[in-house]
Every structure is written in C-alpha cells, then in structure tokens.
Design an enzyme around this catalytic site. Structure first.
Site, PDB file in Angstrom:
ATOM      1  N   ASP A 110      -5.656  -2.146   5.735  1.00  0.00           N
ATOM      2  CA  ASP A 110      -5.474  -2.368   7.174  1.00  0.00           C
ATOM      3  C   ASP A 110      -5.373  -1.127   8.051  1.00  0.00           C
ATOM      4  OD1 ASP A 110      -5.561  -4.258   9.145  1.00  0.00           O
ATOM      5  OD2 ASP A 110      -3.426  -4.741   9.092  1.00  0.00           O
ATOM      6  N   HIS A 379       1.230   1.128   9.585  1.00  0.00           N
ATOM      7  CA  HIS A 379       0.003   1.239  10.396  1.00  0.00           C
ATOM      8  C   HIS A 379       0.115   0.511  11.735  1.00  0.00           C
ATOM      9  CE1 HIS A 379      -0.539  -2.278   7.749  1.00  0.00           C
ATOM     10  NE2 HIS A 379      -1.137  -2.820   8.784  1.00  0.00           N
TER      11      HIS A 379
END
Length: 974
Positions: A110, A379
C-alpha cells in the site's frame, strides 16, 4: 482515517477473534497478518488464554503467518531509514519474544511508490522475498505485458548481490479481490461486507455484503474466479498465481468469509480438469516457496527506485511528500529525541549500576516514544494523508512520548550529579523555552552522535546582558540578539564543543562587562519594490565568514551570489517564494489533495516587496528577509532567516563554517495554494537533480517530459538530502523533515514547503481528507556550496548533525553569585571516555531493548514450547548496537574505504565488553545461522544460500561501504 482505538472497536479486534476461530475449524484454511500494532492491542487487551494457545498452534502449523512483522506497514517515500528500522525491530522483537516467530516475507502493498532502501532493509532482516504493488501505472502495464513483474532487486549499488532480494510486483488488480460479478449487480467475494464506524451494526448486517454462494450460482462464481486467475497467469512466468482474497478492513466476520470461499475452492478443485486450475488457501510463504522451487533464472534490477508514483495521467502522488509539514517535523524531532534518550539511558545503566532512577519505569518511558515514532511511520501517518483527528492522535502520542523521554533524561542528570532538588529541571528540545529572568540558568547539552561536534545551541533569554560559563567557570563564546520570535525576548547562541555521546553543562548569568556575550547589532534596510528594482543600478553588499561570501542586492533585498572562498568560485544565486495555484473542484478538472499534486499552471511569485534586516556579530550574522504581497502590506506570509557562522580560534569549525543555515516561516496560506522556495543558480545542471532514498542512498533524477502533468511527475521526495551540480560545483540541501523537491529549470532546485487545500471529491469529503492546513510552518534547511570533493566529505556528517542536534535541558541555580556551578555539578561533567567513530561510520543505534528472549534460537523455541518464556523484569544486560557505513563504494577516495572497528575499545567508556553477537538487522537471527534463499540470476546461475557474517573472535569488525551491522553487546557486570 480512524484512530487505532476506533479501528479496534469497529472491526480490527473482530478480525483476529473471528479469524482464529475459523482457522481452527478447517485444516485447509490460512491467513496472513501484517501490522503488529493492531495485533498487539488485541493480544494484550482482548485475547483469551485459549485464543493465545490457538495462535501458537496456528503459527506452528504455518496456517497463520505474520508478514513484514513491523508495528505498521511503513511509508517508503518520506520516512527516514532509522525509523523504518525502529518500527520493524519493535514488531519483530515482540513476535520473536512471544512466539519464536521470524517473518521472512514482505507484503508492502500500500505505500505510494517504492524506495530502493526497502529491499535492502528486508534482506538485512533475513527476508527471502519482497512484495510491492503501487508503482507508476504506465510502467506496471509495460512490465505486465512483458512478464517482468518479478525480478531480483539489488537495491544498494554497494551491497549489490550480497543483499539482493526477489521482488514480486502485484499486477493491475493490486492487493484487493476484484469484486465485479458478470452474473449479478451485487459485488462478489466480500461476503462480510464493509466495516461500519463508530460501532459494528447491532443486527450484524453490514453494508455491501456480497452475494452468498448458493447451488444456483456456484458454477457462475467459479467461472468468474477462474477467468480472473487465468487472466493474471498470462502476466507471470510460472503457473503459480497469487490471488489475493481480501482488502482494507476485511475479515471482521471471518465465518461468512470462509464458509463461502470453502464452497468455491472445493467446487473448482472437483472440476479442475474442466477449469484447468486448482486452488488452495495459501500464505505468502507458500506462494514464494512454489515460485522458488521452479528454479528459474531471474532478471536483475539495479538500485533505481519506483518513485514518484502516478495512477493516471493527472494523478501524480507527489503532494504527500509535503502534506502536513508540521507532523513531518514533529515526527522527526521525536525520532531524534528517542535516539538521544536511548543512548543516554544505556550509558546511565552501564556506568551507574547503583543509580536511583528506576530502570523499569525508564524503559516504559522510552517505550512510549518507541511506539509513537513507530506508528507514525504508517503509510497514512507521516505522509499527511490522514484525517485531522487521526493526525491529532499521532501528534498527541508523539508529544506524550517526548515528554516522557525528556523527564527521563532530566532525572538521570539529577541522579548523576546528585544535584539539590530545589532547581526544577525541565527539558526543552530545540524549542526556545526560557528560564525565569531573575534566576541563574544552567543548561545541560548532550551530544547524541558518536563524533566530536562543534555547534551552536540557542537559548531564549530576557535581556542582552548575559555571560556564559562552562563547568570550570571559564567564559564560553556566545552571542545574544533580539529574537526573531518575539519583540521582548532575546536569542542567546552558545558555542558548544562536545565529545561523542557526552554532555556539558553551562551556566548563564545576567552580567555586563569583560566576559559578557557579544551583542548582535541590527541594520534594517528599506522595504524594496521588486517591480521597480530593474530600473536602478545594482547596489551590492557582502556578508562574509571564512568559507563564503554571500552578496545581497540592496535594490531588491534578495540574495545575489555566493562565493566559495576556498575555490574562489562565484555562483549567481537567487531565491524566491512561489505558489502553485491548484484546482479543488472536480468538475473543473484534476485536483490536488493530501496525496496528489496537480498544478494548473506554472508557479506564481508571491511577493512584490521584500524587507531586510541584518543582525551581525562576531560569531554569527543573521539575514532576515520578509516577503510582502505588495509595498504597503502590513503582514508577511513568508520569511527567510539565513545564518552564517564564524568560529573563533581553537575550535574545530569546519562543519559550522561550511553550512549556510536557513529557517523559513511559511503560512498561513490561502486555499488551494502550494508554497515552494525556488533557488536559481548559474550552475549548468542540465536539469539533473539528485535526491535521497530515506537518508540512506542517493538517486539520480533526470528531468522527464510527459504528455500530461510534467511539473508534478518531476517532483521527488527529499527525506534528508538533495543536490544539483555542474562539472565543478555542487549545491547541497540538507533537511530536518521531508519535502517534495524538483528541478523545473536548468540550475534550479525548488522545495515545496507547505500546502493548504480544499476539494469536493466525495471520497475526500467522506473521510475528511481536504488538507485545510492553516498552520505556519518553520522548516530548516542547511545549504552547502562547494567542489564535489569537499561537499562529498561534508554532507553525510552534516545531514546527521542537522538530524541529531544536541539535546538541551534547562535547570535553575538558586543563590550564590559565583559563576562556578555547585561542586557536585562539576564532577563527571565531561566524560572521560567519549564514544568516537571515524566520520564515515555512524552509530545508528545504541539502546537497551529490554527483550527477554534467548539469542539462542533452539533455546528460545524450546522455552516457548514448554511455556517457560521469561516473565518479570526486562533484560537490562543486552545492549543493541548498530553501526552504519555512510559511503558508497567509489564515492570518495578515503571515506569509501572499509573501516576496522574494535568494539571493545570503542565502548570502553561504558565498561568492559564481555561478549558480542552479530545479529540480523532487527536482532532476531544470529547472522551465522541466517541462510536466505538465493534466487538464480544471470550473474549467479547456481542456487546457493546467502550468508554474510564475518566477525572475528577479538571483537574487531570490518565495516564495508553501506553496510549496516547489528550486534548484541554484553558488558561485565559491575
């Protein structure tokens, strides 16, 4: 978009509870889990004893598998290597201590783009294969068509084949199951629907629950699944297809997931002759084992990364390099304070075994900051791509952890010095806290780097008449001047020279006379109208130290040129603030948001008038420039404070003299503005830019022309370093937080400093992701200008000196007018045995992790198996040490050489080293027993295992370029 607590309540706790229950019901079922922060919250607060036993069993059977195993799935673009290693180590330590389990595969699906540092770190951690997904859409399409989504990645040019890793890039469907069903308008494969916030639905009916598998649609479901598997198979070289089942926030009701999928798996396998496919539940390990056993020969990818990342022609994910600059700054400051606190505590435990500071409490204080710094590497954390309330959660956890570590460091200082407890010590790290005006202050300054440093620390004081003394009552060079921040305060700059991992104490007294600090004098220049400047003759004036002459133009109040006095090279040099105006209305075209940068047009200059003030003194000159939107504006939104240092005789001032320090003040911005500082020079750079990957290695960034969105697609992350150069001269930029950076013209480098956006994209509105950031940001960048040879020797140490500025702690001294400190404060004020490394080696880590696991793997597994894991107090005898070589092979004739380090001698100041064990990056493997899979490449056709240990018996190690070596060190008990 939700805090960890909200996510645990809404779905995450249910994932583990129901998945464990379902895995126990069917031997064929499997599951992979990634982020340890969620799992540890479940393990500590939710799991029953039975569930804990079941987790142990499932891990042993290989049906539950932890992949990556860090606290979070970290971002790759804007994170620092130290923090990536920290969060991996934090998760791996827990898994090994609790289960004897060591992750060997990644699932980095991701993060928005992929750095070349990551494959190197995962190789060093003992991984056998790496898996990524988000890379540029057009590059992925090309790789997919040519069956090149799998390769052996040599992420580091210097470590090359020794730390290469097999890498799998997910195809266009990425990591979520494709949910379209050709035979129904309902979605498929997500039978538990989607999680609801803040509470799970009372009736158990979730939104968007997929069409259940029935006798009537079983064949149609199977056809859909098989068709997708076959489509994917055509993009890979082997007949093994990784078919991800799941997505974000899935499996919170695992029973409906598995019961439907069981029917499908059984049906396809019963009719495998007809379908031409067999299906099985698998972990990442199962998949890579299948590919590895095919024994194919793979292409090598060199050290280039996959940044930036675009998903469509107008969707360049380069905005997040700068989003939420304040959070990025605090995250790095917290990381730096943790680094200092860890070594300070380690020194204390080793040197003062009888000390009165409670070690268990101290470790908890450090752990609170370890967790906070680890989790913000997510993230959707340091990237600035979270909602405001989640940003506040990260900030609060960081501030709480920082406060704990400041308290710990203050209590250690008190204990070592046995100081009278009447002076309240409070610690202030880089913030300009001031003491009470009528009380004498003392400051304790700790240098967390394993090098001698000479630098300035700043203290806010209430008057100009100040004197500074060291532990022996000698006068210390200092300069005081009116503060940038406030009219009524003064900034006192103290010149400090401190050995590696040592601290010094200074007392500050209100005093006029011989030994008083130099007072900086101010000259204010008239505000200049930039529109009219061209009509007048240039009026230039210089600001000089022994390394540079910086020339300003009085007609514009802007910088004009810089001369490197060593080479006599003069570079034309101007700086201006500009703004990209961006669109927020989806009906009008592409938008900028937390993730994306989509400028409408070229950047627009922001100011028509510039004010200038020069503060000059014998130690430093500070040039203050204020940028106004027009000649009559009252307030400025932009300012630059440029500092040039002069070092007196007797001090090693090389690094100090060579850096031009700039601090910027930017904001509050108007909506849909992205603020950049553009530096234009006369260097013929051919528009080639260099930026770093995570403060570990440099990447070459040639300017690329695209059909669409060229400006945004030529933005790159600068985590710590960027530079431009011509054949002779290099301009280096060093940063204390991440920024987007680009070269939009020959001789130019621009840094994005701040963004404030609003848009009406429904998804952004639903998740409160509109980046209405009205803050004022105060980033710092150091500039170094010089020949390539000189900048090469300076930039690594300078970047770390900026990252790890000394920690300043304050206390009050009451009574007595003697400048000398109380007798107790003089003892061991300067350490007898500093820890000192050569300038090409960096002490990456020195800490006491506290893990209770045995470093003998067979023993550790046996004790877990027998239920005999050590409980009780943490282990304070094991010190975790990492040493990193800062240079690439061939980068510098001297500094790129391997270095022999005698660990016993290096650490003699802490005590007598009894034993050293070399470990994998996160500490869980003995490097002598670590054998990673060796994938066949054209370079090395024969299959073999990779093993890279070489420690000698006598505590000496040879550290080669770019190596990061990890050790457990044990000292003789005092």
């Amino acid at each position: 978009f939700f805090s960890f607590q909200e996510s645990m309540h809404a779905y995450a706790a249910n994932v583990y509870t129901t998945v464990i229950e379902e895995l126990m019901k069917g031997k064929q079922r499997k599951f992979i889990a990634v982020e340890q922060e969620f799992f540890r919250l479940w393990w500590d607060m939710v799991a029953t004893d039975t569930q804990k036993q079941q987790v142990h069993q499932l891990l042993q059977e290989g049906r539950l598998e932890f992949v990556i195993g860090g606290q979070v799935m970290h971002d790759e673009a804007v994170t620092l290597i130290d923090d990536q290693i920290l969060q991996l180590t934090e998760g791996h330590g827990f898994l090994y201590e609790t289960f004897g389990f060591r992750p060997q595969f990644s699932w980095h699906v991701d993060p928005f783009g992929a750095s070349a540092t990551t494959p190197t770190l995962f190789a060093l951690a003992g991984f056998n294969a790496h898996l990524i997904s988000r890379i540029d859409y057009d590059l992925k399409a090309d790789m997919q068509k040519n069956k090149k989504l799998q390769f052996v990645w040599q992420g580091s040019p210097s470590l090359s084949a020794r730390q290469e890793i097999f890498t799998h890039v997910m195809d266009q469907y990425s990591y979520c199951t494709p949910s379209q069903l050709p035979f129904s308008n309902r979605s498929g494969f997500f039978w538990n629907g989607f999680a609801t916030f803040p509470d799970p639905p009372k009736d158990g009916v979730y939104p968007n629950m997929s069409l259940p598998v029935t006798d009537a649609n079983l064949h149609l479901y199977a056809q859909t699944m098989v068709a997708n598997i076959k489509e994917r198979a055509a993009w890979f070289r082997t007949g093994d297809v990784l078919w991800p089942w799941g997505c974000d926030k899935q499996f919170f009701n695992a029973s409906v997931q598995y019961s439907n999928m069981d029917l499908l798996v059984d049906y396809i396998n019963k009719h495998s002759a007809e379908f031409g496919v067999t299906v099985q539940y698998a972990t990442v390990s199962d998949y890579f084992q299948a590919v590895y056993s095919r024994n194919l020969t793979w292409e090598i990818r060199g050290s280039q990364d996959f940044l930036p990342y675009s998903t469509e022609p107008f969707q360049a994910w380069t905005g997040f390099y700068t989003s939420r600059s304040t959070l990025k700054g605090i995250a790095r400051r917290a990381s730096s304070l943790l680094y200092a606190g860890e070594s300070f505590f380690t020194l204390y435990v080793q040197k003062h075994p009888e000390g009165s500071v409670c070690k268990c409490k101290a470790l908890k204080q450090l752990q609170s900051l370890r967790w906070a710094v680890s989790e913000v590497q997510h993230h959707d954390g340091i990237t600035g791509t979270e909602s405001p309330k989640v940003k506040d959660m990260y900030m609060n956890n960081l501030m709480y952890g920082m406060l704990n570590v400041k308290k710990l460091m203050a209590s250690i200082i008190f204990d070592i010095n046995n100081a009278k407890k009447n002076g309240e010590v409070y610690s202030s790290v880089y913030t300009k806290d001031s003491g009470e005006p009528d009380v004498d202050l003392y400051v304790v300054v700790y240098n967390p780097l394993a090098w001698n440093i000479t630098t300035f620390v700043t203290v806010s004081v209430s008057s100009e008449a100040m004197s500074v003394y060291d532990e022996l009552g000698r006068s210390v060079p200092a300069q005081v001047q009116s503060s940038v921040e406030s009219q009524s305060a003064y900034d006192l700059y103290i010149l400090v020279a401190i050995s590696g991992l040592s601290y010094r104490k200074y007392s500050i007294k209100p005093l006029d006379g011989e030994q008083a600090a130099f007072v900086g004098s101010s000259v204010k220049y008239k505000r200049r109208d930039l529109a009219r400047a061209g009509q007048q003759r240039q009026q230039l004036f210089p600001v000089v130290n022994s390394c540079y002459q910086i020339v300003f133009d009085q007609n514009t109040n802007l910088m004009h040129s810089i001369t490197d006095r060593e080479t006599n090279q003069t570079v034309q040099f101007t700086q201006e603030f500009l703004e990209y105006h961006v669109n927020g209305d989806t009906k009008e075209g592409p938008i900028s948001d937390n993730y994306l940068f989509a400028p409408n047009t070229s950047a627009v200059p922001v100011s028509k008038a510039v004010g200038l003030e020069v503060m000059s003194g014998s130690l430093m000159t500070e040039i203050r420039q204020y940028f106004y939107s027009n000649v009559t504006s009252q307030d400025y939104i932009y300012a630059v404070y440029t500092r040039l240092y002069s070092v007196p005789e007797g001090y090693d001032g090389k690094l100090l003299c060579r850096r031009i320090e700039q601090e910027y003040s930017v904001g509050p911005l108007e909506f849909n503005r992205e603020a950049v500082l553009r530096t234009s020079t006369s260097l013929n750079t051919r528009q080639l830019l260099y930026t770093d990957n995570n403060g570990y290695q440099m990447q070459k960034r040639p300017f690329k022309a695209y059909v669409n969105n060229t400006v945004a697609r030529n933005y790159y992350p600068m985590v710590q370093t960027a530079y431009i150069e011509d054949d002779t001269t290099r301009l280096m930029l060093l940063a204390e937080r991440a920024h987007g950076v680009s070269s939009q013209g020959n001789g130019q480098v621009e840094v994005m400093l701040h963004r404030r956006l609003w848009n009406n994209l429904q998804w952004d509105l639903d998740n409160n992701l509109t980046l209405n950031d009205s803050s004022v940001v105060r980033p710092v960048i150091w500039l170094i200008l010089g020949s390539k040879a000189v900048t090469n020797t300076l930039y690594r140490t300078s970047g770390l000196a900026l990252e790890h500025r000394p920690v300043v702690m304050f206390g009050a001294l009451s009574g007595g007018d003697k400048p000398k400190l109380p007798r107790q404060l003089q003892q061991n004020s300067v350490d007898d045995f500093p820890v000192t490394l050569p300038p090409n080696l960096h002490l990456q880590t020195m800490s006491i992790p506290g893990w209770r696991y045995s470093s003998n793997h067979a023993e550790q597994v046996h004790s877990i198996h027998m239920g005999e894991q050590k409980q009780g107090d943490p282990d304070f005898s094991r010190v975790l040490l990492r040493i990193r070589h800062l240079y690439e092979v061939g980068e510098d004739p001297v500094l790129s050489q391997p270095v022999v380090v005698d660990l016993k001698s290096l650490l003699k100041g802490l005590g007598s080293v009894m034993a050293v064990e070399e470990r994998s990056l996160t500490g869980t493997w003995d490097v002598n027993t670590l054998e990673r899979w060796k994938w066949n490449t054209a370079q090395y056709p024969g299959k073999r295992f990779l093993n890279s240990a070489e420690t000698s018996e006598d505590f000496t190690v040879t550290v080669h370029p770019k190596e990061i070596r990890t050790f457990f060190v044990y000292f003789q008990v005092q």
